[in-house]
Design an enzyme around this catalytic site. Structure first.
Site, short mmCIF file in Angstrom:
data_model
loop_
_atom_site.label_atom_id
_atom_site.label_comp_id
_atom_site.label_asym_id
_atom_site.label_seq_id
_atom_site.Cartn_x
_atom_site.Cartn_y
_atom_site.Cartn_z
N ASP A 8 41.82 32.71 38.70
CA ASP A 8 42.34 33.69 39.64
C ASP A 8 41.84 35.08 39.19
OD1 ASP A 8 44.13 34.90 41.59
OD2 ASP A 8 45.36 35.45 39.85
N LYS A 151 43.86 27.03 47.55
CA LYS A 151 42.84 27.15 46.51
C LYS A 151 42.56 25.78 45.88
CE LYS A 151 43.91 31.80 44.66
NZ LYS A 151 44.16 32.48 43.37
N ASP A 174 48.38 33.42 38.17
CA ASP A 174 49.63 34.19 37.99
C ASP A 174 50.60 34.09 39.15
OD1 ASP A 174 48.19 35.79 39.85
OD2 ASP A 174 49.40 37.51 39.26
#
Ligand SMILES: [Mg+2]
Length: 226
Positions: A8, A151, A174
Protein backbone atom coordinates in the site's frame (compact mmCIF):
# COMPACT_ATOMS: atom_id res chain seq x y z
CA UNK A 1 15.55 -14.81 -2.00
CA UNK A 2 13.41 -11.97 -0.72
CA UNK A 3 9.67 -12.39 -1.39
CA UNK A 4 7.58 -10.35 -3.85
CA UNK A 5 5.78 -7.48 -2.14
CA UNK A 6 2.30 -5.96 -2.35
CA UNK A 7 2.67 -2.52 -0.81
CA UNK A 8 0.00 0.00 0.00
CA UNK A 9 1.20 3.60 -0.37
CA UNK A 10 -0.71 6.07 1.85
CA UNK A 11 -0.07 5.38 5.51
CA UNK A 12 2.39 2.61 4.62
CA UNK A 13 5.20 4.20 2.57
CA UNK A 14 4.47 7.71 3.81
CA UNK A 15 5.27 9.88 6.79
CA UNK A 16 2.46 10.86 9.18
CA UNK A 17 2.10 14.06 7.14
CA UNK A 18 1.47 12.17 3.91
CA UNK A 19 4.82 12.54 2.16
CA UNK A 20 6.62 9.59 0.62
CA UNK A 21 9.21 8.66 3.21
CA UNK A 22 12.70 9.04 1.74
CA UNK A 23 13.57 5.52 2.85
CA UNK A 24 11.28 4.24 0.10
CA UNK A 25 13.89 5.53 -2.35
CA UNK A 26 16.64 3.62 -0.56
CA UNK A 27 14.88 0.33 0.15
CA UNK A 28 12.62 -0.30 -2.83
CA UNK A 29 14.81 0.22 -5.92
CA UNK A 30 17.14 -2.55 -4.72
CA UNK A 31 14.42 -5.04 -3.68
CA UNK A 32 15.31 -8.18 -5.64
CA UNK A 33 11.77 -9.43 -6.33
CA UNK A 34 8.63 -7.95 -7.90
CA UNK A 35 6.87 -5.12 -6.07
CA UNK A 36 3.19 -4.37 -6.67
CA UNK A 37 2.11 -0.90 -5.56
CA UNK A 38 -1.51 -1.35 -4.49
CA UNK A 39 -3.34 1.87 -3.71
CA UNK A 40 -6.74 3.52 -3.57
CA UNK A 41 -5.37 6.45 -5.52
CA UNK A 42 -5.96 6.97 -9.23
CA UNK A 43 -3.86 5.10 -11.80
CA UNK A 44 -1.19 7.78 -12.48
CA UNK A 45 -0.05 7.97 -8.85
CA UNK A 46 1.39 4.46 -8.39
CA UNK A 47 2.69 4.48 -11.97
CA UNK A 48 4.62 7.65 -11.21
CA UNK A 49 5.94 6.24 -7.95
CA UNK A 50 7.16 3.05 -9.63
CA UNK A 51 8.65 5.07 -12.47
CA UNK A 52 10.62 7.39 -10.19
CA UNK A 53 11.80 4.46 -8.08
CA UNK A 54 13.16 2.83 -11.23
CA UNK A 55 10.86 -0.15 -10.72
CA UNK A 56 8.65 -1.99 -13.19
CA UNK A 57 5.28 -0.23 -13.38
CA UNK A 58 3.33 -3.04 -11.73
CA UNK A 59 0.41 -1.40 -10.00
CA UNK A 60 -3.08 -1.76 -8.58
CA UNK A 61 -5.00 1.53 -8.45
CA UNK A 62 -8.48 2.60 -7.37
CA UNK A 63 -8.69 -0.17 -4.76
CA UNK A 64 -8.45 -2.82 -7.42
CA UNK A 65 -10.53 -1.09 -10.08
CA UNK A 66 -7.46 -0.78 -12.29
CA UNK A 67 -4.48 -3.12 -12.53
CA UNK A 68 -1.42 -2.71 -14.73
CA UNK A 69 1.20 -5.39 -15.29
CA UNK A 70 3.54 -6.23 -18.19
CA UNK A 71 2.12 -3.30 -20.14
CA UNK A 72 -1.44 -4.59 -19.91
CA UNK A 73 -4.23 -2.65 -18.24
CA UNK A 74 -7.18 -4.43 -16.64
CA UNK A 75 -10.19 -2.33 -15.66
CA UNK A 76 -12.95 -3.82 -13.53
CA UNK A 77 -15.88 -2.24 -11.78
CA UNK A 78 -18.75 -0.05 -12.89
CA UNK A 79 -18.01 3.68 -12.71
CA UNK A 80 -21.59 4.58 -13.62
CA UNK A 81 -23.03 3.33 -10.33
CA UNK A 82 -20.41 5.16 -8.27
CA UNK A 83 -20.93 8.36 -10.25
CA UNK A 84 -24.70 8.08 -9.81
CA UNK A 85 -24.23 7.84 -6.04
CA UNK A 86 -22.05 10.95 -5.99
CA UNK A 87 -24.50 12.80 -8.22
CA UNK A 88 -27.35 11.98 -5.83
CA UNK A 89 -25.15 12.97 -2.89
CA UNK A 90 -24.54 16.37 -4.49
CA UNK A 91 -28.22 16.86 -5.24
CA UNK A 92 -28.86 16.47 -1.53
CA UNK A 93 -26.32 19.16 -0.70
CA UNK A 94 -23.23 16.98 -0.25
CA UNK A 95 -19.82 18.21 -1.34
CA UNK A 96 -16.93 16.08 -2.58
CA UNK A 97 -14.57 18.43 -0.79
CA UNK A 98 -11.48 18.62 -2.99
CA UNK A 99 -11.93 22.12 -4.40
CA UNK A 100 -11.98 23.13 -8.03
CA UNK A 101 -9.09 21.23 -9.59
CA UNK A 102 -9.94 17.81 -8.13
CA UNK A 103 -6.86 15.91 -9.27
CA UNK A 104 -8.04 13.19 -6.89
CA UNK A 105 -10.76 12.14 -9.33
CA UNK A 106 -9.55 13.54 -12.64
CA UNK A 107 -8.01 10.27 -13.84
CA UNK A 108 -10.27 7.84 -11.98
CA UNK A 109 -11.85 5.20 -14.19
CA UNK A 110 -13.91 3.02 -11.86
CA UNK A 111 -14.71 4.82 -8.61
CA UNK A 112 -15.12 8.26 -7.06
CA UNK A 113 -13.20 9.45 -4.00
CA UNK A 114 -14.50 12.06 -1.56
CA UNK A 115 -12.61 14.08 1.04
CA UNK A 116 -12.87 12.86 4.62
CA UNK A 117 -14.45 16.29 5.25
CA UNK A 118 -17.46 15.15 3.21
CA UNK A 119 -20.74 14.26 4.96
CA UNK A 120 -20.14 10.56 5.58
CA UNK A 121 -23.59 9.79 6.97
CA UNK A 122 -25.31 11.31 3.94
CA UNK A 123 -22.92 9.55 1.58
CA UNK A 124 -23.56 6.16 3.18
CA UNK A 125 -27.31 6.75 3.15
CA UNK A 126 -27.29 7.59 -0.56
CA UNK A 127 -24.98 4.68 -1.40
CA UNK A 128 -27.13 2.19 0.50
CA UNK A 129 -29.96 2.85 -1.94
CA UNK A 130 -27.87 1.77 -4.95
CA UNK A 131 -27.10 -1.89 -5.72
CA UNK A 132 -23.56 -3.22 -5.94
CA UNK A 133 -21.92 -0.05 -4.59
CA UNK A 134 -20.08 0.39 -1.33
CA UNK A 135 -18.24 3.13 0.55
CA UNK A 136 -14.71 2.34 1.77
CA UNK A 137 -12.91 4.58 4.25
CA UNK A 138 -9.15 4.40 3.72
CA UNK A 139 -8.42 7.06 6.31
CA UNK A 140 -7.45 9.40 3.47
CA UNK A 141 -10.72 9.48 1.52
CA UNK A 142 -14.14 7.88 1.23
CA UNK A 143 -14.16 5.75 -1.90
CA UNK A 144 -17.44 4.96 -3.66
CA UNK A 145 -16.81 1.78 -5.62
CA UNK A 146 -18.31 -1.41 -6.96
CA UNK A 147 -18.63 -4.21 -4.45
CA UNK A 148 -16.51 -7.13 -5.56
CA UNK A 149 -13.70 -4.85 -6.73
CA UNK A 150 -10.76 -5.13 -4.35
CA UNK A 151 -7.02 -4.87 -4.17
CA UNK A 152 -6.89 -8.55 -3.27
CA UNK A 153 -8.79 -9.62 -6.36
CA UNK A 154 -6.48 -7.45 -8.47
CA UNK A 155 -3.45 -8.99 -6.79
CA UNK A 156 -4.55 -12.39 -8.10
CA UNK A 157 -4.65 -10.94 -11.63
CA UNK A 158 -1.23 -9.33 -11.26
CA UNK A 159 0.39 -12.37 -9.67
CA UNK A 160 -0.97 -14.58 -12.43
CA UNK A 161 0.46 -12.24 -15.09
CA UNK A 162 3.82 -12.37 -13.33
CA UNK A 163 3.69 -16.16 -13.16
CA UNK A 164 3.70 -16.09 -9.36
CA UNK A 165 1.53 -17.70 -6.73
CA UNK A 166 -0.39 -14.88 -4.95
CA UNK A 167 0.50 -16.65 -1.71
CA UNK A 168 4.17 -15.93 -2.42
CA UNK A 169 3.52 -12.23 -1.78
CA UNK A 170 4.08 -10.38 1.46
CA UNK A 171 1.58 -7.53 1.88
CA UNK A 172 1.93 -4.40 3.99
CA UNK A 173 -0.91 -1.93 4.54
CA UNK A 174 -2.78 0.28 6.95
CA UNK A 175 -6.51 0.29 6.29
CA UNK A 176 -9.70 -1.57 5.44
CA UNK A 177 -8.90 -1.43 1.73
CA UNK A 178 -5.89 -3.65 2.46
CA UNK A 179 -7.90 -6.43 4.13
CA UNK A 180 -8.54 -8.18 0.80
CA UNK A 181 -4.82 -8.00 -0.05
CA UNK A 182 -3.99 -9.55 3.29
CA UNK A 183 -6.36 -12.39 2.49
CA UNK A 184 -4.68 -13.17 -0.84
CA UNK A 185 -1.02 -12.66 0.06
CA UNK A 186 0.66 -15.47 1.95
CA UNK A 187 1.92 -13.19 4.69
CA UNK A 188 0.58 -9.82 5.82
CA UNK A 189 1.56 -6.96 8.06
CA UNK A 190 -0.40 -3.96 9.28
CA UNK A 191 1.68 -0.95 10.27
CA UNK A 192 1.04 0.36 13.78
CA UNK A 193 -1.10 3.27 12.53
CA UNK A 194 -3.48 0.84 10.81
CA UNK A 195 -7.23 0.92 11.39
CA UNK A 196 -9.01 -1.83 13.30
CA UNK A 197 -10.02 -3.80 10.19
CA UNK A 198 -6.46 -3.98 8.88
CA UNK A 199 -5.02 -4.85 12.27
CA UNK A 200 -7.54 -7.63 12.68
CA UNK A 201 -6.90 -9.07 9.21
CA UNK A 202 -3.10 -8.93 9.25
CA UNK A 203 -0.95 -11.86 10.32
CA UNK A 204 1.14 -9.40 12.33
CA UNK A 205 0.94 -5.79 13.43
CA UNK A 206 4.27 -3.94 13.17
CA UNK A 207 5.58 -2.30 16.32
CA UNK A 208 5.95 1.03 14.56
CA UNK A 209 3.77 3.12 12.30
CA UNK A 210 4.02 4.42 8.75
CA UNK A 211 7.38 3.83 7.00
CA UNK A 212 9.04 3.05 10.33
CA UNK A 213 6.87 -0.05 10.48
CA UNK A 214 7.25 -0.93 6.81
CA UNK A 215 11.03 -0.50 6.91
CA UNK A 216 11.19 -2.84 9.90
CA UNK A 217 9.13 -5.45 8.04
CA UNK A 218 11.40 -5.20 4.99
CA UNK A 219 14.50 -5.50 7.16
CA UNK A 220 13.18 -8.66 8.79
CA UNK A 221 12.22 -10.16 5.42
CA UNK A 222 15.68 -9.45 4.09
CA UNK A 223 17.26 -10.93 7.20
CA UNK A 224 15.18 -14.07 6.83
CA UNK A 225 16.23 -14.40 3.16
CA UNK A 226 19.94 -14.46 4.02
MG1 LIG B 1 -3.24 3.11 3.00
Amino acid sequence: MVPPLALDIDGTLTTPTGRIDPRAFELLPAWDAPIVFATGKAFPYPVALAHFLGREETVIAENGGVAYVNGETTVVGDPDAARAVVEAFRERGGEIGWGDGDTVNRWRETEVALSTDADEALLREVAAAVDDVEVVDTGYAYHVKSTGVSKGRALRVVADALGLDPAAFVAVGDSENDVSTFGVAGESYAVANADAAAREAADEVAGKGFMDGTAAVLASLRERAR
